[in-house]
Design a protein around this motif. Structure first.
Motif, PDB file in Angstrom:
ATOM      1  N   THR A 186       0.837  -1.201   0.000  1.00  0.00           N
ATOM      2  CA  THR A 186       0.000   0.000   0.000  1.00  0.00           C
ATOM      3  C   THR A 186       0.870   1.248   0.000  1.00  0.00           C
ATOM      4  OG1 THR A 186      -1.470  -1.276   1.399  1.00  0.00           O
ATOM      5  CG2 THR A 186      -1.993   1.044   1.094  1.00  0.00           C
ATOM      6  N   THR A 187       1.890   1.208   0.844  1.00  0.00           N
ATOM      7  CA  THR A 187       2.803   2.338   0.907  1.00  0.00           C
ATOM      8  C   THR A 187       3.480   2.537  -0.444  1.00  0.00           C
ATOM      9  OG1 THR A 187       3.260   1.613   3.173  1.00  0.00           O
ATOM     10  CG2 THR A 187       4.617   3.387   2.307  1.00  0.00           C
ATOM     11  N   HIS A 188       3.874   1.407  -1.038  1.00  0.00           N
ATOM     12  CA  HIS A 188       4.552   1.494  -2.327  1.00  0.00           C
ATOM     13  C   HIS A 188       3.652   2.124  -3.387  1.00  0.00           C
ATOM     14  CE1 HIS A 188       6.291  -0.492  -6.114  1.00  0.00           C
ATOM     15  NE2 HIS A 188       7.086   0.491  -5.759  1.00  0.00           N
ATOM     16  N   HIS A 189       2.404   1.770  -3.347  1.00  0.00           N
ATOM     17  CA  HIS A 189       1.474   2.353  -4.309  1.00  0.00           C
ATOM     18  C   HIS A 189       1.363   3.863  -4.102  1.00  0.00           C
ATOM     19  CE1 HIS A 189      -2.409   3.270  -6.251  1.00  0.00           C
ATOM     20  NE2 HIS A 189      -1.983   2.376  -7.124  1.00  0.00           N
ATOM     21  N   ALA A 190       1.264   4.251  -2.847  1.00  0.00           N
ATOM     22  CA  ALA A 190       1.222   5.689  -2.549  1.00  0.00           C
ATOM     23  C   ALA A 190       2.496   6.363  -3.034  1.00  0.00           C
ATOM     24  CB  ALA A 190       1.048   5.906  -1.049  1.00  0.00           C
ATOM     25  N   GLN A 191       3.596   5.663  -2.861  1.00  0.00           N
ATOM     26  CA  GLN A 191       4.888   6.194  -3.291  1.00  0.00           C
ATOM     27  C   GLN A 191       4.916   6.389  -4.810  1.00  0.00           C
ATOM     28  OE1 GLN A 191       8.099   3.426  -2.697  1.00  0.00           O
ATOM     29  NE2 GLN A 191       9.646   5.052  -2.562  1.00  0.00           N
ATOM     30  N   LEU A 192       4.466   5.375  -5.537  1.00  0.00           N
ATOM     31  CA  LEU A 192       4.441   5.470  -6.999  1.00  0.00           C
ATOM     32  C   LEU A 192       3.533   6.602  -7.467  1.00  0.00           C
ATOM     33  CD1 LEU A 192       4.295   1.773  -8.270  1.00  0.00           C
ATOM     34  CD2 LEU A 192       6.102   3.451  -8.677  1.00  0.00           C
ATOM     35  N   THR A 193       2.406   6.734  -6.811  1.00  0.00           N
ATOM     36  CA  THR A 193       1.479   7.789  -7.188  1.00  0.00           C
ATOM     37  C   THR A 193       2.128   9.166  -7.013  1.00  0.00           C
ATOM     38  OG1 THR A 193      -0.269   6.347  -6.379  1.00  0.00           O
ATOM     39  CG2 THR A 193      -0.870   8.628  -6.831  1.00  0.00           C
ATOM     40  N   LYS A 194       2.810   9.325  -5.890  1.00  0.00           N
ATOM     41  CA  LYS A 194       3.477  10.602  -5.643  1.00  0.00           C
ATOM     42  C   LYS A 194       4.590  10.857  -6.662  1.00  0.00           C
ATOM     43  CE  LYS A 194       2.667  11.216  -0.702  1.00  0.00           C
ATOM     44  NZ  LYS A 194       2.008  12.537  -0.844  1.00  0.00           N
ATOM     45  N   TRP A 195       5.338   9.797  -6.957  1.00  0.00           N
ATOM     46  CA  TRP A 195       6.401   9.947  -7.953  1.00  0.00           C
ATOM     47  C   TRP A 195       5.825  10.313  -9.318  1.00  0.00           C
ATOM     48  CZ3 TRP A 195      11.214  11.138  -8.216  1.00  0.00           C
ATOM     49  CH2 TRP A 195      12.111  10.801  -7.194  1.00  0.00           C
ATOM     50  N   SER A 196       4.728   9.688  -9.690  1.00  0.00           N
ATOM     51  CA  SER A 196       4.108   9.994 -10.983  1.00  0.00           C
ATOM     52  C   SER A 196       3.743  11.464 -11.068  1.00  0.00           C
ATOM     53  CB  SER A 196       2.822   9.189 -11.176  1.00  0.00           C
ATOM     54  OG  SER A 196       3.080   7.839 -10.987  1.00  0.00           O
ATOM     55  N   THR A 197       3.074  11.924 -10.027  1.00  0.00           N
ATOM     56  CA  THR A 197       2.674  13.324 -10.001  1.00  0.00           C
ATOM     57  C   THR A 197       3.891  14.227 -10.112  1.00  0.00           C
ATOM     58  OG1 THR A 197       0.964  12.610  -8.479  1.00  0.00           O
ATOM     59  CG2 THR A 197       1.267  14.978  -8.742  1.00  0.00           C
ATOM     60  N   LEU A 198       4.900  13.867  -9.341  1.00  0.00           N
ATOM     61  CA  LEU A 198       6.117  14.674  -9.336  1.00  0.00           C
ATOM     62  C   LEU A 198       6.767  14.709 -10.720  1.00  0.00           C
ATOM     63  CD1 LEU A 198       8.613  16.104  -8.124  1.00  0.00           C
ATOM     64  CD2 LEU A 198       9.387  13.903  -7.294  1.00  0.00           C
ATOM     65  N   LEU A 199       6.920  13.525 -11.312  1.00  0.00           N
ATOM     66  CA  LEU A 199       7.621  13.478 -12.599  1.00  0.00           C
ATOM     67  C   LEU A 199       6.853  14.227 -13.681  1.00  0.00           C
ATOM     68  CD1 LEU A 199      10.037  12.489 -14.155  1.00  0.00           C
ATOM     69  CD2 LEU A 199       8.875  10.311 -14.538  1.00  0.00           C
ATOM     70  N   LEU A 200       5.536  14.013 -13.704  1.00  0.00           N
ATOM     71  CA  LEU A 200       4.737  14.704 -14.721  1.00  0.00           C
ATOM     72  C   LEU A 200       4.806  16.215 -14.534  1.00  0.00           C
ATOM     73  CD1 LEU A 200       1.592  12.392 -14.833  1.00  0.00           C
ATOM     74  CD2 LEU A 200       3.260  12.729 -16.670  1.00  0.00           C
ATOM     75  N   SER A 201       4.711  16.637 -13.301  1.00  0.00           N
ATOM     76  CA  SER A 201       4.675  18.080 -13.099  1.00  0.00           C
ATOM     77  C   SER A 201       6.067  18.688 -13.273  1.00  0.00           C
ATOM     78  CB  SER A 201       4.028  18.429 -11.760  1.00  0.00           C
ATOM     79  OG  SER A 201       4.974  18.722 -10.783  1.00  0.00           O
ATOM     80  N   TYR A 202       7.076  17.917 -12.943  1.00  0.00           N
ATOM     81  CA  TYR A 202       8.450  18.391 -13.178  1.00  0.00           C
ATOM     82  C   TYR A 202       8.693  18.593 -14.679  1.00  0.00           C
ATOM     83  CZ  TYR A 202      13.560  18.597 -13.120  1.00  0.00           C
ATOM     84  OH  TYR A 202      14.854  18.988 -13.270  1.00  0.00           O
ATOM     85  N   LEU A 262      18.221  14.879 -12.051  1.00  0.00           N
ATOM     86  CA  LEU A 262      16.951  15.352 -11.524  1.00  0.00           C
ATOM     87  C   LEU A 262      15.842  14.813 -12.409  1.00  0.00           C
ATOM     88  CD1 LEU A 262      17.708  19.085 -10.707  1.00  0.00           C
ATOM     89  CD2 LEU A 262      17.005  17.341  -9.084  1.00  0.00           C
ATOM     90  N   PRO A 263      14.713  14.479 -11.881  1.00  0.00           N
ATOM     91  CA  PRO A 263      14.365  14.551 -10.460  1.00  0.00           C
ATOM     92  C   PRO A 263      14.572  13.224  -9.728  1.00  0.00           C
ATOM     93  CG  PRO A 263      12.390  14.158 -11.715  1.00  0.00           C
ATOM     94  CD  PRO A 263      13.537  14.107 -12.689  1.00  0.00           C
ATOM     95  N   PHE A 264      15.317  12.332 -10.330  1.00  0.00           N
ATOM     96  CA  PHE A 264      15.510  11.040  -9.667  1.00  0.00           C
ATOM     97  C   PHE A 264      16.597  11.110  -8.599  1.00  0.00           C
ATOM     98  CE2 PHE A 264      14.225   9.849 -14.121  1.00  0.00           C
ATOM     99  CZ  PHE A 264      12.899   9.643 -13.785  1.00  0.00           C
ATOM    100  N   HIS A 265      17.291  12.204  -8.593  1.00  0.00           N
ATOM    101  CA  HIS A 265      18.371  12.386  -7.648  1.00  0.00           C
ATOM    102  C   HIS A 265      18.108  13.663  -6.865  1.00  0.00           C
ATOM    103  CE1 HIS A 265      22.835  13.575  -6.994  1.00  0.00           C
ATOM    104  NE2 HIS A 265      22.354  12.959  -5.956  1.00  0.00           N
TER     105      HIS A 265
END
Lengths: 229, 272
Positions: A56-72, A88-91
Motif C-alpha cells: 500500500t505504501t509502495h502504491h502511494a509512493q508510486l502515485t506521488k512519484w508519478s505526479t512529481l515526474l509529470l509536473s516536473y 533530476l528529479p531522480f536524484h
C-alpha cells in the motif's frame, strides 16, 4: 528495490544517535542546481527514494512519484527524461538520495499503464526524422544508463487535438505544413507547439491521422509534411 | 435449630443477608432517584441558561472560532457535549426531551454549527482517506487541519478551523459507528482511521520518531534499552502497517514517520 537485509549484522557498537542525525535530516547546506521547479515536500523525505516494502505504501509512493515526474517535466517542458539515478528529479543532491534504476523503471511502467509515458525505443532516438536528437549515441550505452522515456504530461492524443485546433484557428486546413515549421517556424512561435520534441510531435500527428483528420507524407528527403482536413 | 442460630450459618443466614442487601438496595435507589431529580433540575436550569446564552451568541459561535472553542470547552467542562447531547441521553434510557437533533441543532438551527461540524467531518474523512496509503491510517491532527485549510471548501469558513474543531468533527462520526478515533502518542494527537490498536512498543517507536522524524534499530537500542530483536520487530510491524517508511540509503536503515513528509523540509529554500 534493494533486497539487502536490514543491518542486523552491524557492528554491535551502536553508532551514537547524534552522528546519524546531523547528516541526513537537516542537510540545508547542499544546494540543488538552479532549478525553478518547486519540489514537493516528499522530495525531501529520504525514504521516498527507497522502494517501500509495504504494498500500500509502495502504491502511494508510486502515485506521488508519478505526479512529481509529470509536473516536473511540464514545468520544464521536458518531453523525455533520461532514466538515470543521477539526474533530476531522480536524484536529490541535497539529501543525497537517488531512485535506483529498477525503481525508475517501475515508475515508468506505472505511468505507462495510464498512457503517461513510453520508453524511447533503443537506437531510434536520434535517427528519426526531426527527432530532437538529445540521444547522441547509438544503442550502445542504452542498456546501462536505462535509456530514455517520453513523459506525457500531455498525451500524444492531447497534443494532437491541440495542434488540430491551432490549425483550425489559423485557418490552415487543407494546406501542407512541414513538421519542421510546426516545431520551429514563425507560425507556431508563442504557442505550445513551438519547440516540441520531434518524436512526440510525429506521434501526436499520428493520432490525428488515425482519426482520419490528417495525412502525413514525406516531403523532401528527411522531413515530413502534414495536411489537415 | 439453636445450633444453627448460634453460629448464624446455613441457609437462613443467606436469607438474612439477602434481606439486608435488599434494604440497602431500596435505600440506595431512593437516594439515587432523589439525587437524580435534583440533578435533573440543575440540568434543566443549566440547559435553559445555555440555550439563552447560545441563542444570544449564536452568531459569534458560528463565525468566531475562538468563541466557538470556548463555548465548546464550557459545555465540555460541565459534561455536556453539545453535538451529541441528545443521542447520549436517549442511549441512557432517556430523560432527554430532544429527539434526534443535537442540542446545537436545536439551538442554532439545522443549518447552523451542526452542519459546520458535519461538513468538517466529511473533509476529515476525505483527508484520512487520501493519505491512508502513505500513513497507514494514522495522521496527526495538526496535519489534518493543515490539509483541510489548504483545500478549503466553498461556503465553509475553513480558514477559521482549529484543531479543536477537527477533534469535535471526529467526535460527530462516533454515533455512526465509525472506526475513527483520536489517540495520543507522545505529545501529539493523531486521528486513527483504521481499527487497529497500537501496542506499547509501537507507540514507543512512533513517539521516538517524533523527535527527529525517524528512528533506527540502534537508536531504539540505545535510547529505550531494547534488544535488537525487539527493536526490529516493532519497526517491521509498523512498516507492515504502513505507518513508517524505510530509507535504506543511509548508514543504517532509517524508519521515517510519514508525517515528516508533510511538515518536512523547506522545498524552495536554497534553490536560487
Amino acid at each position: 528495490m534493494s533486497t539487502t537485509p536490514p543491518e542486523t549484522a552491524t557492528s554491535s557498537s551502536t553508532p551514537p544517535q547524534t552522528s546519524t542525525t546531523g547528516t541526513t535530516t537537516t542537510t540545508t547546506t547542499t544546494l540543488l542546481p538552479n532549478d525553478t521547479y518547486p519540489f514537493p515536500r516528499e522530495f525531501f523525505f529520504p525514504p521516498f527514494f527507497t522502494r517501500q516494502t509495504n504494498l500500500t505504501t509502495h502504491h502511494a509512493q508510486l502515485t506521488k512519484w508519478s505526479t512529481l515526474l509529470l509536473s516536473y517535466c511540464r514545468h520544464h517542458r521536458l518531453f523525455r527524461v533520461s532514466l538515470s539515478p543521477d539526474v533530476l528529479p531522480f536524484h536529490n543532491p541535497r539529501i543525497n538520495r537517488r531512485l535506483a534504476l529498477a525503481d525508475i523503471k517501475s515508475l515508468i511502467d506505472f505511468l505507462r499503464k495510464d498512457g503517461r509515458a513510453e520508453y524511447v525505443p533503443l537506437g531510434s532516438g536520434s535517427t528519426k526524422k526531426d527527432g530532437s536528437g538529445s540521444r547522441g549515441g547509438g544503442g550502445a550505452g542504452g542498456g546501462e544508463d536505462g535509456g530514455e522515456a517520453f513523459i506525457y504530461w500531455r498525451t500524444p492524443e492531447e497534443w494532437g487535438s491541440l495542434i488540430e485546433s491551432w490549425v483550425e484557428e489559423t485557418a490552415q486546413r487543407g494546406s501542407v505544413l512541414t513538421v519542421y515549421e510546426l516545431r520551429e517556424g514563425e507560425g507556431t512561435r508563442g504557442t505550445e507547439i513551438w519547440g516540441m520534441d520531434g518524436d512526440v510531435l510525429v506521434k501526436a500527428l499520428g493520432t490525428v491521422v488515425k482519426r482520419g483528420k490528417a495525412q502525413i507524407f514525406q516531403s523532401g528527403e528527411d522531413s515530413l509534411g502534414v495536411k489537415f482536413f | 435449630m439453636s445450633h444453627r442460630k448460634n453460629k448464624a450459618v446455613g441457609l437462613a443466614a443467606f436469607d438474612r443477608s439477602r434481606l439486608t442487601s435488599a434494604q440497602y438496595a431500596t435505600h440506595g435507589s431512593a437516594l439515587r432517584s432523589s439525587q437524580a431529580s435534583a440533578l435533573e433540575t440543575q440540568l434543566s436550569v443549566f440547559r435553559s441558561l445555555l440555550q439563552q446564552f447560545a441563542a444570544t451568541h449564536a452568531k459569534d459561535i458560528k463565525s468566531n472560532p475562538t468563541f466557538r472553542a470556548q463555548f465548546a470547552r464550557m459545555c465540555a467542562a460541565i459534561g455536556v457535549d453539545p453535538l451529541l447531547a441528545s443521542s447520549h441521553e436517549s442511549s441512557k434510557g432517556g430523560k432527554g426531551q430532544g429527539g434526534g437533533d443535537s442540542m446545537w441543532a436545536q439551538l442554532l438551527g439545522r443549518t447552523g454549527l451542526n452542519d459546520f461540524y458535519f461538513e468538517l467531518a466529511v473533509r476529515v474523512v476525505e483527508v484520512c482517506g487520501e493519505t491512508r496509503g502513505e500513513n497507514g491510517g494514522l495522521i496527526e491532527v495538526g496535519m489534518v487541519r493543515e490539509r483541510v485549510v489548504r483545500g478549503r471548501v466553498e461556503g465553509m469558513g475553513v480558514q477559521g478551523v482549529t484543531e479543536d474543531d477537527i477533534l469535535r468533527a471526529v467526535g460527530t462520526l462516533k454515533p455512526l459507528g465509525s472506526a475513527y478515533s483520536v489517540i495520543k502518542v507522545g505529545s501529539k494527537q493523531y486521528i486513527r482511521s483504521v481499527p487497529k490498536e497500537l501496542n506499547t512498543d509501537q507507540s514507543a517507536v512512533l513517539e521516538a520518531a517524533q523527535v527527529l522524524g525517524y528512528v533506527s534499530v540502534s537508536m531504539l537500542m540505545d535510547n529505550l534499552r531494547w534488544t535488537r530483536a525487539r527493536a526490529q520487530t516493532a519497526l517491521e510491524d509498523l512498516v507492515g502497517e504502513g505507518m513508517l517508511w524505510v530509507d535504506k540509503q543511509g548508514i543504517e536503515w532509517e524508519y521515517w514517520s510519514p508525517g515528516f513528509m508533510l511538515e518536512g523540509d523547506h522545498p524552495l529554500e536554497g534553490f536560487d
